[in-house]
Design a protein around this motif. Sequence first.
Motif, PDB file in Angstrom:
ATOM      1  N   UNK A  37      10.184  44.810  72.767  1.00  0.00           N
ATOM      2  CA  UNK A  37      11.157  45.818  72.331  1.00  0.00           C
ATOM      3  C   UNK A  37      12.210  45.201  71.404  1.00  0.00           C
ATOM      4  N   UNK A  38      12.473  43.891  71.594  1.00  0.00           N
ATOM      5  CA  UNK A  38      13.478  43.215  70.758  1.00  0.00           C
ATOM      6  C   UNK A  38      13.046  43.126  69.300  1.00  0.00           C
ATOM      7  N   UNK A  39      11.755  43.290  69.034  1.00  0.00           N
ATOM      8  CA  UNK A  39      11.290  43.257  67.641  1.00  0.00           C
ATOM      9  C   UNK A  39      11.098  44.686  67.158  1.00  0.00           C
ATOM     10  N   UNK A  40      12.111  45.307  66.590  1.00  0.00           N
ATOM     11  CA  UNK A  40      11.981  46.713  66.220  1.00  0.00           C
ATOM     12  C   UNK A  40      11.114  46.898  64.977  1.00  0.00           C
ATOM     13  N   UNK A  41      10.216  47.872  65.049  1.00  0.00           N
ATOM     14  CA  UNK A  41       9.454  48.243  63.857  1.00  0.00           C
ATOM     15  C   UNK A  41      10.446  48.631  62.748  1.00  0.00           C
ATOM     16  N   UNK A  42      11.487  49.338  63.144  1.00  0.00           N
ATOM     17  CA  UNK A  42      12.442  49.895  62.176  1.00  0.00           C
ATOM     18  C   UNK A  42      13.115  48.808  61.348  1.00  0.00           C
ATOM     19  N   UNK A  43      13.381  47.652  61.967  1.00  0.00           N
ATOM     20  CA  UNK A  43      14.074  46.589  61.236  1.00  0.00           C
ATOM     21  C   UNK A  43      13.215  46.080  60.078  1.00  0.00           C
ATOM     22  N   UNK A  44      11.914  46.025  60.310  1.00  0.00           N
ATOM     23  CA  UNK A  44      11.000  45.580  59.254  1.00  0.00           C
ATOM     24  C   UNK A  44      10.922  46.550  58.092  1.00  0.00           C
ATOM     25  N   UNK A  45      11.275  47.828  58.344  1.00  0.00           N
ATOM     26  CA  UNK A  45      11.206  48.853  57.290  1.00  0.00           C
ATOM     27  C   UNK A  45      12.579  49.230  56.739  1.00  0.00           C
ATOM     28  N   UNK A  46      13.641  48.863  57.452  1.00  0.00           N
ATOM     29  CA  UNK A  46      14.997  49.305  57.091  1.00  0.00           C
ATOM     30  C   UNK A  46      15.334  49.002  55.632  1.00  0.00           C
ATOM     31  N   UNK A  47      15.160  47.727  55.224  1.00  0.00           N
ATOM     32  CA  UNK A  47      15.486  47.352  53.844  1.00  0.00           C
ATOM     33  C   UNK A  47      14.394  47.756  52.856  1.00  0.00           C
ATOM     34  N   UNK A  48      13.087  47.457  53.123  1.00  0.00           N
ATOM     35  CA  UNK A  48      12.067  47.786  52.127  1.00  0.00           C
ATOM     36  C   UNK A  48      12.010  49.259  51.732  1.00  0.00           C
ATOM     37  N   UNK A  49      12.211  50.174  52.709  1.00  0.00           N
ATOM     38  CA  UNK A  49      12.145  51.603  52.384  1.00  0.00           C
ATOM     39  C   UNK A  49      13.293  52.007  51.470  1.00  0.00           C
ATOM     40  N   UNK A  50      14.491  51.473  51.738  1.00  0.00           N
ATOM     41  CA  UNK A  50      15.650  51.789  50.883  1.00  0.00           C
ATOM     42  C   UNK A  50      15.422  51.199  49.493  1.00  0.00           C
ATOM     43  N   UNK A  51      14.899  49.968  49.449  1.00  0.00           N
ATOM     44  CA  UNK A  51      14.653  49.300  48.170  1.00  0.00           C
ATOM     45  C   UNK A  51      13.619  50.067  47.348  1.00  0.00           C
ATOM     46  N   UNK A  52      12.532  50.503  48.012  1.00  0.00           N
ATOM     47  CA  UNK A  52      11.490  51.252  47.294  1.00  0.00           C
ATOM     48  C   UNK A  52      12.086  52.537  46.707  1.00  0.00           C
ATOM     49  N   UNK A  53      12.919  53.215  47.501  1.00  0.00           N
ATOM     50  CA  UNK A  53      13.566  54.462  47.057  1.00  0.00           C
ATOM     51  C   UNK A  53      14.555  54.161  45.918  1.00  0.00           C
TER      52      UNK A  53
END
Length: 670
Positions: A318-334
Amino acid sequence: MSKKNHHEHRDHHEHKDHHEHNNHHGHMIDDFKNRLYISLIVTLPVLLLSPMIQGFLGFDLSFSGDKYIVFLLATFIFFYGGKPFLTGSVSELKLRNPGMMTLIALAITVAYVYSSFTVFELAGKDFFWELATLIDIMLLGHWIEMRSIMGASNALEELVKLMPSEAHVINKHGKIEEVPISEIQQGDLVLVKPGEKIPADGLIEKGISFINESMLTGESVPVEKKIGDAVIGGSINGEGSLTVVVQKTGNESFLSQVVNLVREAQESKSRTQDLSNRAAKWLFYLALAAGILTLIVWLSLGYDMNFALERMVTVMIIACPHALGLAAPLVIARSTALSAKKGLLIRNRASFEEARKLNSIVFDKTGTLTKGEFGITDIVIENDMSKEEIMKYAGSIESQSEHPIAQGLVNEVKNKGYEMIEPSEFESVTGQGLRGKVSDQEIKIVSPGFMKEKNIKFQTAKFQQLSSQGKTVIFILINDELAAMIALADQIRDSAKGAILKLKEMNIESIMLTGDNKQVAHWVGDQLGLDNIFAEVLPHEKANKIKEVKQMMGRKVAMTGDGVNDAPALATADLGIAVGAGTDVAMETADVILVKSNPMDVVSIIGLSKSTYRKMIQNLWWAAGYNIVTIPLAAGILYPVGIILSPAVGAVLMSLSTVIVAINASLFKG
């Protein structure tokens, strides 16, 4: 090996190494994509055979030995899909700097090892479906991220393209031979025809011409060159034929020195570490500490090893959130997509993110703040003729010349809608100007030197005032009498003034850095209200000037330019901004490219960088917030009151966190 061959050999290897580096980056992106697609396909049966998913969807696919099939599929995903994270974590740990790779590796390793034990030894639930989805989402995040930062610099290859491939060498018998550039030697005589690129640095032995060096030196006006003058390889010859003695070739040439400056600046440029990577570093330590503490506490409270282990593993996954891996890349892609719509092409994501911290913007003059085209600034009429008549006569004569000043005057006549007449006579007098006949009137367009030589009186004070502003002044004589004095200068872009004003409002210093002379630079600077001006800066000094500005009070500096001479400075600055109408070299060296060549877009970059950062922080809080809530629950802090977070509920919350992060990123409007 001869010196020449040594240079060729070295240049070939540098070109090859650079090409291989770019290929390597492309292969890495393809590798992540392939691992993602294959892992996704293998994940489907893992999900279908998971008891928890079957319970959710209300179907039963269980059969004897199904857990062994799931184990084999999960083993493939762990080693194949998880390989980049496992090898990445080894690199991070060697540097004693755990980050996102180590956090992911910790979660997937703990999930895989524990789940494998539940298949063969331990009583308990496996985490294979969580393992598979975690690897899939992390592969997706990294693939998005790598695609958004793709744009490995081809600057060195682009610089090489500036040189012609062949030269016209005059042999000892006076015959002309077509020779590849690589075979030119010091002392060779080369013929450069009108409109051709000069093949090597050298001295003019015969001929006179105007040479366009703007892409190499930043000098806005083509420079008149005659016998004995030096010429630079890669610059463009005007209308005259030249015979040039080659002085420098290969690595000693001006262009090669620029190549080396660009390479050095790019290699010494430190890349900012990701926000998410910094968050991952602390989460790694938190996960490790929370997991070990959970195990110790439950064992010390007298619970059995199976229960304590399940709690520990749940915490670490649980300490490794899926969301953390996507938090920056999704904003950057957008953000990258939004910026492209606004005409800003982001090539270096890390430098773009840091644009929000900029204190100083350094602008090249020619082609950036100015259009690189001549326009009329002043007309001083000396007789009783109308402005339209004078412009008609001047335009009619100048229309016969290819000189940039002539083109500037002709464009002005066309824009005003004045009529132009074909001259009945026309000649260009070297060193004096142009003469011709229009409607039976003798028209001469001459230089200040001609006026002094012929002792023709003119308003000296007015002339000196215009010249001191860096303007080029020409004189119009009609039937040998002075009719007008016309001043021309490189035209300032309409949007440049607005951009400088906006930067002042943001407390960002605006500086001009140019190879042009001081008078021209200060005239442009005064028109725009710039804070600082560096004029007559040689191309190889531009990068040093950027370093100087960076060292003043630890400033964060952006450089905006469009020429080859700007490339080292663009690479040295914290943010290199290339103007889209410029050279491929400048664009390949830059972090951001302005498609529309509009200085106002520099302001847009800073605004977009700030809003991108804000959105990333929001996303990171959403991602980390999930951890702040779920880690204590997974550890069993509320177990005494009958509340415990099962891996299934943890997985649902994890998915919810990922969905929120994805929605938040998609709502980003820049």
